[in-house]
Write an enzyme that holds these catalytic residues in place. Structure first.
Site, mmCIF file in Angstrom:
data_model
loop_
_atom_site.group_PDB
_atom_site.id
_atom_site.type_symbol
_atom_site.label_atom_id
_atom_site.label_comp_id
_atom_site.label_asym_id
_atom_site.label_seq_id
_atom_site.Cartn_x
_atom_site.Cartn_y
_atom_site.Cartn_z
ATOM 1 N N ARG A 78 69.476 -27.153 37.473
ATOM 2 C CA ARG A 78 70.747 -27.113 38.214
ATOM 3 C C ARG A 78 70.548 -27.924 39.485
ATOM 4 N NH1 ARG A 78 73.123 -23.098 41.935
ATOM 5 N NH2 ARG A 78 75.404 -23.108 41.783
ATOM 6 N N ASN A 153 79.558 -24.184 44.262
ATOM 7 C CA ASN A 153 78.592 -23.120 44.479
ATOM 8 C C ASN A 153 79.190 -21.991 45.322
ATOM 9 O OD1 ASN A 153 75.650 -22.192 44.477
ATOM 10 N ND2 ASN A 153 76.097 -22.218 46.670
ATOM 11 N N GLU A 154 79.037 -20.753 44.856
ATOM 12 C CA GLU A 154 79.403 -19.549 45.607
ATOM 13 C C GLU A 154 80.678 -19.782 46.422
ATOM 14 O OE1 GLU A 154 75.881 -18.460 47.789
ATOM 15 O OE2 GLU A 154 74.669 -18.331 45.977
ATOM 16 N N HIS A 220 75.278 -14.825 40.616
ATOM 17 C CA HIS A 220 74.066 -15.057 41.398
ATOM 18 C C HIS A 220 73.511 -13.698 41.824
ATOM 19 C CE1 HIS A 220 75.220 -19.457 42.619
ATOM 20 N NE2 HIS A 220 75.246 -19.248 41.314
ATOM 21 N N TYR A 222 70.924 -11.522 43.910
ATOM 22 C CA TYR A 222 69.961 -11.378 45.003
ATOM 23 C C TYR A 222 69.941 -9.907 45.421
ATOM 24 C CZ TYR A 222 69.725 -16.473 45.114
ATOM 25 O OH TYR A 222 69.539 -17.790 44.778
ATOM 26 N N GLU A 249 71.860 -18.278 39.609
ATOM 27 C CA GLU A 249 70.845 -18.233 40.655
ATOM 28 C C GLU A 249 70.276 -16.825 40.724
ATOM 29 O OE1 GLU A 249 71.593 -19.363 44.679
ATOM 30 O OE2 GLU A 249 72.667 -21.203 44.144
ATOM 31 N N TRP A 278 66.348 -19.720 41.635
ATOM 32 C CA TRP A 278 66.379 -20.439 42.912
ATOM 33 C C TRP A 278 65.023 -20.277 43.573
ATOM 34 C CZ3 TRP A 278 70.153 -23.483 45.054
ATOM 35 C CH2 TRP A 278 69.854 -23.992 46.340
#
Length: 462
Positions: A78, A153-154, A220, A222, A249, A278
């Protein structure tokens, strides 16, 4: 990109409404496209992303990264690009695609300027990101088998995440009205983490907005996903609804309260979900670097885990068939059968031969094609492509008989039963419904000794 790893003190909201199964039928399968909840290539071969993020826009000279991540087993990269609103503009898209193709990688191209819009004052809108893609259209058209366009992105922060749905629908429709036929990827709001479940609760609306039914959702993961059960519950929602999803991610649990990457990897592997970690190198927070100073000989703990760990890239990645489909010996789908070591004595020997036989059930038909996608002394990985006939089907059963003493040890995307040499595989809840002329796949790991011939198959539909 995780410039911020904030632990949100918000409980995930339970969903009261039931989900409608999303059985996508790509109307223009010119390259990578969605089939059911899977990403497949133009030839119908399922493609599961296994790769890393490369922060290209900030390190344009680090082009050796493409070859380095490929050598470590990745099948996807990516690539961070800039539209010019905050970074870039990235004017080297054609070269980036060439680097991906030269290294037999699928490229996910993303505009990073949209990160945290609504909360990050300098961020671009999704509409501005689409304008960048339009400016690059000449470099993108004709590359549909090699790239996916991650629109932004995001794209929404934590302020008014509900705006994500309308903005994403508009972006998809603008891409299509401007002639893009590529596999589109859309990130969740809440800095990609969807902790308020906006993407989860509006997924059907967004997917329906794509006239080509060729959009995959991206989460994503996290700090919001520090608990394994939270990861499982979130992924269950998408799997049960039949929605296409990738983990675009994620980081790793480098301290208490951070993402439970071990559960994430195991769940992605078991469910056949793509994941893209990531990131390769160059982070402002170097703990998220997989390689120190872009050096593949200096893998960090995170790098070792994602490339060489259980359910990691080397154990599970399969090269895209557009490049020849070289595969690692055995994607690990459960603890039943350990992955054989990757050495000269166990190098895979892919076989593309297949056998198919149509059968009828209640006036509906299907065919099944068996292929050996990798084998090693004592074992092999098999895959079966099930294709509906001229009418949509609501379920399928595939049967075969081994002639050389082979056995199925463990599998995915099907329910298996065996009696001696006879094997029966039936659909699971998310891949029984197949549109007319559309396909779905299932796979397995097996044992063999000596000859490993391809059996004849029968397929019964209902």
């Amino acid at each position: 990109m995780r410039r911020r790893l904030t632990i949100f003190g918000v409980a995930l909201v339970a969903v009261a409404a039931s989900f409608v199964v999303y059985a996508q039928q790509a109307s223009a399968a010119v390259g990578l496209h969605v089939s059911g909840r899977n990403i497949v290539e133009a030839n119908g071969q399922q493609f599961i992303m296994r790769g890393v993020n490369h922060p290209h826009v900030w390190y344009t000279g680090q082009t050796r990264a493409f070859a380095d991540v490929k050598a470590l087993g990745a099948n996807t990269v990516r690539v961070v690009l800039g539209s010019g609103k905050r970074w870039g503009p990235s004017s080297d898209v054609a070269n980036v695609i060439s680097l991906c193709k030269a290294n037999k990688l699928i490229c996910v191209l993303e505009v990073h300027d949209t990160t945290g819009y609504g909360e990050e004052g300098a961020a671009a809108t999704l509409d501005e990101a689409v304008n960048y893609w339009i400016s690059q259209k000449a470099n993108l058209v004709g590359q549909e088998s090699y790239i996916s366009i991650n629109i932004g992105n995001e794209p929404i922060g934590n302020n008014n995440p509900q705006q994500w749905t309308a903005a994403t629908v508009a972006a998809i429709q603008k891409m299509r009205s401007n002639g893009f036929q590529h596999l589109l990827m859309v990130d969740a709001p809440n800095w990609g983490q969807d902790w308020q479940n906006v993407m989860r609760d509006n997924a059907q609306t967004v997917l329906d907005a794509d006239t080509q039914k060729n959009t995959v959702l991206s989460i994503h993961m996290y700090a919001v996903y520090s608990n394994g059960q939270t990861i499982i519950d979130y992924l269950d929602r998408f799997q049960n609804a039949g929605w296409p999803l990738v983990i675009g991610e994620f980081g790793w649990q480098f301290q208490s309260g951070e993402v439970d990457h071990e559960t994430l990897l195991a769940q992605a592997d078991a469910r056949g979900l793509g994941y893209i970690g990531w990131s390769w190198s160059g982070n402002t927070d170097p703990i998220l670097d997989m390689a120190t100073s872009f050096d593949p000989n200096q893998l960090t703990t995170w790098g070792q885990r994602i490339f060489n760990g259980a359910h990691g890239i080397k154990a599970t990645a399969k090269e895209a068939s557009i490049y020849g489909g070289v595969t690692s010996p055995s994607p690990s789908r459960s603890s039943v059968s350990p992955s054989p070591s990757r050495s000269a004595s166990t190098s895979p020997s892919p076989s593309r031969s297949a056998s198919s036989s149509p059968s009828q059930g209640g006036g509906k038909t299907c065919t099944a094609a068996y292929s050996i996608v990798g084998q090693w002394p004592g074992g092999f990985q098999g895959q079966v492509l099930v294709t509906a006939g001229s009418s949509a089907i609501a379920g399928w059963t595939v049967k075969w008989t081994y002639a050389n003493g082979q056995t199925v040890n463990t599998g995915w995307s099907a329910n298996f039963s065996s009696s001696g040499a006879n094997v029966t595989a039936t659909n699971v809840d998310y891949n029984g419904t197949v549109g007319a002329g559309q396909s779905t796949t299932f796979g397995f790991l097996g044992s063999s000794s000596g000859t490993n011939s391809v059996p004849a198959l029968t397929c019964t539909a209902r």
